[in-house]
Design a protein around this motif. Sequence first.
Motif, PDB file in Angstrom:
ATOM      1  N   ILE A 107       7.923  11.504 -25.670  1.00 21.73           N
ATOM      2  CA  ILE A 107       9.241  11.180 -26.461  1.00 21.73           C
ATOM      3  C   ILE A 107       9.065   9.582 -26.662  1.00 21.73           C
ATOM      4  O   ILE A 107       8.754   8.910 -25.898  1.00 21.73           O
ATOM      5  N   LEU A 108       9.562   9.456 -27.794  1.00 20.74           N
ATOM      6  CA  LEU A 108       9.325   8.031 -28.288  1.00 20.74           C
ATOM      7  C   LEU A 108      10.901   7.491 -28.776  1.00 20.74           C
ATOM      8  O   LEU A 108      11.253   7.890 -29.961  1.00 20.74           O
ATOM      9  N   TYR A 109      11.482   6.672 -28.159  1.00 26.10           N
ATOM     10  CA  TYR A 109      12.572   5.953 -28.558  1.00 26.10           C
ATOM     11  C   TYR A 109      12.333   4.528 -28.877  1.00 26.10           C
ATOM     12  O   TYR A 109      11.493   3.639 -28.569  1.00 26.10           O
ATOM     13  N   PRO A 110      13.184   4.123 -29.985  1.00 25.26           N
ATOM     14  CA  PRO A 110      13.347   2.533 -30.524  1.00 25.26           C
ATOM     15  C   PRO A 110      13.670   1.979 -29.287  1.00 25.26           C
ATOM     16  O   PRO A 110      14.437   2.205 -28.492  1.00 25.26           O
ATOM     17  N   ALA A 111      13.295   0.379 -29.336  1.00 27.19           N
ATOM     18  CA  ALA A 111      13.799  -0.455 -28.200  1.00 27.19           C
ATOM     19  C   ALA A 111      15.094  -0.783 -28.265  1.00 27.19           C
ATOM     20  O   ALA A 111      15.736  -1.082 -27.171  1.00 27.19           O
ATOM     21  N   THR A 112      16.066  -0.406 -29.111  1.00 25.59           N
ATOM     22  CA  THR A 112      17.361  -0.306 -29.283  1.00 25.59           C
ATOM     23  C   THR A 112      18.081   0.789 -28.626  1.00 25.59           C
ATOM     24  O   THR A 112      19.360   0.600 -28.312  1.00 25.59           O
ATOM     25  N   ARG A 168      10.661  -5.282 -22.184  1.00 23.31           N
ATOM     26  CA  ARG A 168      10.132  -6.342 -21.480  1.00 23.31           C
ATOM     27  C   ARG A 168      11.391  -6.419 -20.233  1.00 23.31           C
ATOM     28  O   ARG A 168      12.223  -5.813 -20.258  1.00 23.31           O
ATOM     29  N   ASP A 169      10.795  -7.051 -19.264  1.00 25.96           N
ATOM     30  CA  ASP A 169      11.704  -7.731 -17.968  1.00 25.96           C
ATOM     31  C   ASP A 169      12.830  -8.184 -18.320  1.00 25.96           C
ATOM     32  O   ASP A 169      12.864  -9.077 -19.515  1.00 25.96           O
ATOM     33  N   TYR A 170      13.796  -8.363 -17.489  1.00 23.08           N
ATOM     34  CA  TYR A 170      15.127  -9.148 -17.721  1.00 23.08           C
ATOM     35  C   TYR A 170      15.657  -8.956 -18.944  1.00 23.08           C
ATOM     36  O   TYR A 170      16.262  -9.693 -19.723  1.00 23.08           O
ATOM     37  N   THR A 171      15.606  -7.478 -19.419  1.00 18.58           N
ATOM     38  CA  THR A 171      16.453  -7.073 -20.901  1.00 18.58           C
ATOM     39  C   THR A 171      17.708  -6.155 -20.399  1.00 18.58           C
ATOM     40  O   THR A 171      17.460  -5.628 -19.515  1.00 18.58           O
ATOM     41  N   PRO A 172      18.784  -6.275 -21.121  1.00 24.42           N
ATOM     42  CA  PRO A 172      19.883  -5.520 -20.564  1.00 24.42           C
ATOM     43  C   PRO A 172      19.422  -3.659 -20.804  1.00 24.42           C
ATOM     44  O   PRO A 172      19.977  -3.191 -19.657  1.00 24.42           O
ATOM     45  N   VAL A 173      19.176  -3.201 -21.807  1.00 21.84           N
ATOM     46  CA  VAL A 173      18.914  -1.875 -21.756  1.00 21.84           C
ATOM     47  C   VAL A 173      18.096  -1.352 -20.675  1.00 21.84           C
ATOM     48  O   VAL A 173      18.186  -0.386 -19.890  1.00 21.84           O
ATOM     49  N   LYS A 231      14.834  -7.041  -8.327  1.00 23.67           N
ATOM     50  CA  LYS A 231      15.956  -7.563  -7.757  1.00 23.67           C
ATOM     51  C   LYS A 231      17.247  -7.384  -8.363  1.00 23.67           C
ATOM     52  O   LYS A 231      18.400  -6.869  -8.020  1.00 23.67           O
ATOM     53  N   ASP A 232      17.048  -7.606  -9.638  1.00 25.84           N
ATOM     54  CA  ASP A 232      18.346  -7.484 -10.426  1.00 25.84           C
ATOM     55  C   ASP A 232      18.461  -6.037 -10.871  1.00 25.84           C
ATOM     56  O   ASP A 232      19.928  -5.546 -10.939  1.00 25.84           O
ATOM     57  N   ILE A 233      17.589  -5.263 -10.724  1.00 29.60           N
ATOM     58  CA  ILE A 233      17.782  -3.766 -11.007  1.00 29.60           C
ATOM     59  C   ILE A 233      18.354  -3.110  -9.894  1.00 29.60           C
ATOM     60  O   ILE A 233      19.294  -2.346  -9.997  1.00 29.60           O
ATOM     61  N   ASN A 234      18.216  -3.586  -8.699  1.00 29.54           N
ATOM     62  CA  ASN A 234      18.596  -3.203  -7.370  1.00 29.54           C
ATOM     63  C   ASN A 234      20.168  -3.570  -7.321  1.00 29.54           C
ATOM     64  O   ASN A 234      21.222  -2.843  -6.869  1.00 29.54           O
ATOM     65  N   SER A 235      20.401  -4.863  -7.633  1.00 28.35           N
ATOM     66  CA  SER A 235      21.704  -5.457  -7.683  1.00 28.35           C
ATOM     67  C   SER A 235      22.699  -4.404  -8.863  1.00 28.35           C
ATOM     68  O   SER A 235      23.842  -4.231  -8.448  1.00 28.35           O
ATOM     69  N   TYR A 236      22.177  -4.494  -9.881  1.00 25.30           N
ATOM     70  CA  TYR A 236      22.727  -3.564 -10.926  1.00 25.30           C
ATOM     71  C   TYR A 236      23.363  -2.127 -10.200  1.00 25.30           C
ATOM     72  O   TYR A 236      24.379  -1.777 -10.728  1.00 25.30           O
ATOM     73  N   ASN A 237      22.632  -1.555  -9.488  1.00 30.03           N
ATOM     74  CA  ASN A 237      23.032  -0.265  -8.804  1.00 30.03           C
ATOM     75  C   ASN A 237      23.842  -0.455  -7.716  1.00 30.03           C
ATOM     76  O   ASN A 237      24.230   0.356  -6.811  1.00 30.03           O
ATOM     77  N   CYS A 238      24.167  -1.811  -7.308  1.00 27.80           N
ATOM     78  CA  CYS A 238      24.922  -2.066  -6.237  1.00 27.80           C
ATOM     79  C   CYS A 238      24.176  -1.853  -5.055  1.00 27.80           C
ATOM     80  O   CYS A 238      24.819  -1.618  -3.964  1.00 27.80           O
ATOM     81  N   ASP A 239      22.739  -2.096  -4.878  1.00 26.12           N
ATOM     82  CA  ASP A 239      22.035  -1.914  -3.562  1.00 26.12           C
ATOM     83  C   ASP A 239      21.451  -3.152  -3.215  1.00 26.12           C
ATOM     84  O   ASP A 239      21.709  -4.243  -3.983  1.00 26.12           O
TER      85      ASP A 239
END
Length: 228
Positions: free
Chosen positions: A150-155, A44-49, A87-95
């Motif tokens: 490919i399937l990864y768990p949420a963690t 989901r959105d606004y989650t760290p990973v 916006k958060d994702i771009n900010s995380y990339n320092c953009d």
Amino acid sequence: MSAGSGGLLLGDVFPNFEADTTIGHIRFHDFLGDSWGVLFSHPRDYTPVCTTELGRAAKLAPEFKKRNVRMIALSIDSVQDHFGWSKDINSYNCDEPTETLPFAIIADPKRDLAVKLGMLDPDEKDMDGMPVTARCVFIIGPDKKLKLSILYPATTGRNFDEILRVVDSLQLTAVHNVATPVDWKPGDRVMVPPTVPEESASKLYPCGVFTKELPSGKKYLRYTAQPK
């Protein structure tokens, strides 16, 4: 059955679903056109990973574009949430923290697509106790057929450099009768498939074939230069 494909087998035509996205309403096959496609889902959105993953995907977007690959993400939240999260994702990339990413994000608030494509992670639930979307990767060819899943768990966050490497392998082997060995990277030598008879190999691979000697005496480890 390929992992996480919800009943889809490799080689099956990928569902031509319709969905609302950050670039408007799409029909998936029309969205892909003649391109390859990478569809990657997120809990989901606004989650760290997820934020780190989409940040890396954004950084690698020019490389995927060079390979004629259209990227598209999926998360269970709304398009409006996707814009705010971008916006958060771009900010995380320092953009610049804009609402625009170099790929669209699908909204799947009712989890319809997540269910259809086998994306739910039963072990990870949101605050309402609902299963969240696992981290699926689907690679679709220009023929609209599933080439890899490919399937990864949420963690566990994915490695998008590996996904790019996989695209290189899929595109190479779609055109040339070769296989790529473990940890292969573009420019490395490739392998001659077991289906190629030894007497034909020298004609099919003009750069020559190197066969590794093995205790069994079987001549199945055959290498050749990567075709141009």
